[in-house]
Design an enzyme around this catalytic site. Structure first.
Site, short mmCIF file in Angstrom:
data_model
loop_
_atom_site.label_atom_id
_atom_site.label_comp_id
_atom_site.label_asym_id
_atom_site.label_seq_id
_atom_site.Cartn_x
_atom_site.Cartn_y
_atom_site.Cartn_z
CD GLU A 108 -2.43 1.84 0.34
OE1 GLU A 108 -2.40 3.07 0.13
OE2 GLU A 108 -3.09 1.04 -0.37
CD GLN A 109 -0.23 5.29 -3.98
OE1 GLN A 109 0.72 5.35 -4.75
NE2 GLN A 109 -1.42 5.78 -4.26
NE ARG A 162 -15.52 4.41 -1.51
CZ ARG A 162 -15.54 3.60 -2.57
NH1 ARG A 162 -14.62 2.67 -2.70
NH2 ARG A 162 -16.47 3.73 -3.47
CE1 TYR A 197 -24.97 4.77 0.33
CE2 TYR A 197 -25.72 5.62 -1.80
CZ TYR A 197 -24.71 5.17 -0.98
OH TYR A 197 -23.42 5.12 -1.44
CG ASP A 214 -12.20 1.12 -9.62
OD1 ASP A 214 -13.19 0.52 -10.09
OD2 ASP A 214 -12.31 2.03 -8.78
#
Length: 406
Positions: free
Chosen positions: A32-33, A106, A215, A303
């Site tokens: 992970e950067q 998220r 939502y 992605d």
């Protein structure tokens, strides 16, 4: 297994990949950067297909503790406020698909996956590890980091998002393209909303060249709000947006001007959000073949492989499905694992479904933002077809199960 699998990216896709492979007994190193684990953004919608994946990973209780489970999806006219269509969720979705429809912050989804990776897998998590280049060979993949370190793995999975360096090194194609749409994102405590706006539903407001979705998240304690407009609407007055960054100075006056004569309920939701961030949306054309998912000992997930527009609410779900499929294809009794073979099957299984979701997401954007006769036709179709137009059995019934190897 001689070496670990390297996973580039510690976001939702990367952690899902680490969890899925770890459950299959594969040691993983996540690169992970950033200097700490975390997620930007706000809410994520998880259809029954995504919830099914989390359930099979043993995360049902964890999801129940942090998510909301809306009763319905309602589509309303942004100007007049009229109900254009509705899809029942809640118990109906559970009965129809065997899993509920969930909405989650998220950061909560990311934390849930991170906790599971740490507790249930042999994964190594490395922070501040920014990939500079990679060199696959017949026996493994060498990865160079910007700080001068060199790592060797049996395979590499690029989960490093829309600006994926793994993809650039593997395929050498152009960067993701701007969609011409901008997304304003905000979060508001439910207690700060007028009582009429606290209903536990997903609401989509459709207007000319724009739409708004809100939502509940965090067990219903907050609402995620997203306003998507065509970039030209904003740029004409305020100039362009940094294509790769978050813009933190968007205000209520700016949004009111873009929304125009919107319904009072919609304006009330917009006014209640204390702070907005702004993001330029990018995507790629729908996948054209399995070569965009994997080659040799290198695979792409989420992605990095198939960035998509948010108009089907399936970006996170497709990353979870990718990861689940990859784990299902690993034969824990095979030593060493044939990673080129695993990745070939993975690409063949995933690319068409991801391409279909990408294409449907693009079409939905055109429908959501329609004007004139197209808008009239959309509203008429919703009135005639009702739930059949909003439901997606081909999608929510997934992910497709890999066939046993002969």
């Amino acid at each position: 297994m001689n070496r670990r699998v390297l996973v580039a990216g510690g976001g939702i896709g990367g952690l899902a990949c680490a969890l899925s492979l770890g459950r299959a007994g594969v040691p993983v190193t996540v690169l992970e950067q950033a200097e700490s684990f975390g997620e930007v953004g706000a809410g994520v919608q998880l259809g029954p297909n995504a919830v099914r994946v989390l359930s099979q990973w043993g995360l049902t209780d964890a999801l129940q503790s942090c998510a909301a489970f809306p009763d319905a999806l309602r589509v309303r006219d942004a100007g007049g406020g009229g109900l254009l269509g509705q899809l029942r969720l809640g118990p109906v979705a559970l009965a129809r698909y065997g899993q509920p429809y969930a909405t989650v912050h998220r950061a909560d989804l990311h934390a849930m996956l991170l906790g599971a990776v740490r507790a249930r897998t042999p994964a190594e998590l490395v922070l501040g590890a920014r990939l500079q280049g990679m060199a696959p060979s017949a026996s493994g993949v060498s990865v160079a980091l910007e700080d001068g370190q060199a790592l060797m793995g049996d395979a590499l999975v690029g989960c490093d998002g829309v600006w994926s360096r793994v993809r650039a090194a593997l395929l050498g194609d152009a960067p993701a393209a701007p969609t011409g749409h901008l997304a304003y994102r905000g979060l508001v405590p439910t207690r700060d909303l007028p009582p009429a706006l606290r209903t536990p539903v997903v609401t989509a407001w459709l207007g000319p060249r724009l739409h708004v979705v809100h939502y509940p998240v965090r067990r219903g304690e907050a609402f995620n709000v997203v306003v998507v407009v065509q970039a030209a609407m904003r740029e004409a007055a305020l100039g362009p947006v940094d294509p790769r960054g978050w813009y933190h100075e968007a205000g209520h006056a700016e949004l009111r001007a873009l929304l125009g004569a919107a319904h009072a309920d919609l304006l009330g939701m917009i006014e209640a959000v204390p702070q907005w961030s702004l993001w330029a949306l990018h995507d790629r054309a729908p996948m054209a073949g399995p070569g965009e998912h994997a080659s040799g000992r290198v695979a792409l997930l989420g992605d990095a492989a198939h960035p998509m527009r948010p108009y089907l609410a399936q970006g996170a779900a497709m990353a979870l499905e990718d990861a689940w499929t990859l784990g299902k294809l690993v034969d824990r009794h095979q030593h060493p694992i044939d990673w080129p073979g695993v990745f070939e099957r993975y690409a063949a299984l995933r690319w068409r479904r991801n391409a279909r979701v990408q294409a449907q997401s693009r079409r939905n954007g055109s429908v959501f933002h329609a004007t004139g006769l197209v808008r009239w036709g959309r509203n008429s179709a919703m009135a005639l077809l009702r739930e059949r137009l909003l439901d997606n059995p081909w999608l929510y019934g997934g992910p497709p199960k890999p066939e046993p190897q002969p």
